[in-house]
Write a protein that holds these residues in place. Sequence first.
Motif, PDB file in Angstrom:
ATOM      1  N   UNK A   1      37.774   2.313 -31.469  1.00 25.33           N
ATOM      2  CA  UNK A   1      38.586   2.861 -32.561  1.00 25.33           C
ATOM      3  C   UNK A   1      40.028   2.867 -32.116  1.00 25.33           C
ATOM      4  N   UNK A   2      40.855   1.996 -32.715  1.00 23.73           N
ATOM      5  CA  UNK A   2      42.228   1.892 -32.229  1.00 23.73           C
ATOM      6  C   UNK A   2      43.038   3.152 -32.512  1.00 23.73           C
ATOM      7  N   UNK A   3      42.598   3.920 -33.476  1.00 23.61           N
ATOM      8  CA  UNK A   3      43.277   5.197 -33.685  1.00 23.61           C
ATOM      9  C   UNK A   3      42.331   6.289 -33.200  1.00 23.61           C
ATOM     10  N   UNK A   4      42.771   7.017 -32.183  1.00 21.64           N
ATOM     11  CA  UNK A   4      41.874   7.985 -31.572  1.00 21.64           C
ATOM     12  C   UNK A   4      41.571   9.121 -32.526  1.00 21.64           C
TER      13      UNK A   4
ATOM     14  N   UNK B   1      45.433   3.983 -26.539  1.00 19.15           N
ATOM     15  CA  UNK B   1      45.673   4.318 -27.947  1.00 19.15           C
ATOM     16  C   UNK B   1      44.400   4.690 -28.697  1.00 19.15           C
ATOM     17  N   UNK B   2      43.258   4.618 -28.060  1.00 23.32           N
ATOM     18  CA  UNK B   2      42.052   4.836 -28.858  1.00 23.32           C
ATOM     19  C   UNK B   2      40.849   5.291 -28.061  1.00 23.32           C
ATOM     20  N   UNK B   3      39.694   5.186 -28.706  1.00 20.62           N
ATOM     21  CA  UNK B   3      38.433   5.657 -28.123  1.00 20.62           C
ATOM     22  C   UNK B   3      37.424   4.518 -28.163  1.00 20.62           C
ATOM     23  N   UNK B   4      36.715   4.357 -27.050  1.00 21.95           N
ATOM     24  CA  UNK B   4      35.764   3.245 -26.925  1.00 21.95           C
ATOM     25  C   UNK B   4      34.356   3.820 -26.908  1.00 21.95           C
TER      26      UNK B   4
END
Length: 376
Positions: A242-245, A264-267
């Motif tokens: 998700x490029x926006x966390x 910048x985000x969450x994997x």
Amino acid sequence: MKNDAVHSGLSDVTRPFSNASTLPSPCFTSPEWYQKEVEKIFLKEWICVGREEQAPKAGDFFRFDIVNEPLVLVRDRSGKLHAHIAVCRHRAALLAQGKGNCRTFVCPYHSWTYALSGELIATPGATDPMAGIDNFDRKDYGLVSLRLETWRGFIFISFDEKPQPLLEWLGDLPDQVKNYKIEEMRVDRQFEWDIDCNWKVYYENSAENYHTATVHYRNLKGSTPAPSQFPESKGPYTSFFLPKAISALEGFPTLTSLTDAQMSGTWFILVQPNLQLILTPTYMVFRHFLPLGPERVKVVHNWCFPKSTVDLPDFSERVEGEYYTRYKPVIQEDVDMTPLVQQGHRSRFARPGRFAKEEVVLHHIENYVAGKVGAS
Ligand code: FES
Ligand SMILES: [Fe+2]
């Protein structure tokens, strides 16, 4: 289970993503299908059962069940971890409960005593209870032990006697996630739920961000979901980024080893069949899923932070409000939602559905299950 319907349903799952259907509902409810999953998946693959720091000292142990097998994980005096079937070799009593620290395992029924490494070391009794018993050699009656290997603190076990070496099996995952310094993470808190749904229902819920706007509307409003990215993977895992966390950027110090994109985000990484990693710039969550039956799963949600963060003087007081209290209601929303999906699967009129654009990872997972089980 209507085998024809399931059979043709499986080939619909294996079609290219945009043309595929979801697994037929009996794959989420049928005891026969579940038995096949146990045999073809859970008794064959590497299974994550926790982290090394959950048994740091000699004698530390914890008990858990997976696919009706009672296991005890323990660290012996030399520091080696073992996974034993927690069943006494005399007349099958369960050897241990919960977690704790012990010098030996003493059976609660007749006191047969086992070393932490599994050997039978005593068969106590007023007179030697095994004197005169033919062909009885203690050496032959140690605990049944499973293969165990670790990777960056994660403990994996295998019921298979000759599994592929864990590192080889993990494929390119170790390299892909190396910036997150997983080996320096420490579990700080564990939350567990026994949920009335098939293991795949919760695993799949963890594999897509599409439900966030609906299920988590109240608790995550303001964080408009951005479209997920789906990185390539070479190994037993599939993932979305998700490029926006949603929740990655506040609170504790960020890891300094991440790329700008990772910052910048969450994997979200689904390691098949029972592990999810959630990697963020400040923490890692891992969940492991322990199937308890066709329609019941234990979900263990483990909050981990870098050791340097856990060592901060104000860590304990801040982590409660900034992370645990804040996200517990979000997790509860998934815990409440998933049994409703299970109820739907029980309908005799339930039909395979279609994958939405955000559900690429689900398609991978269902193809994995269809490939392992459907081939038989
Ligand atoms: S069943 Fe364990 S000592 Fe008898
Ligand atoms: Fe959710």
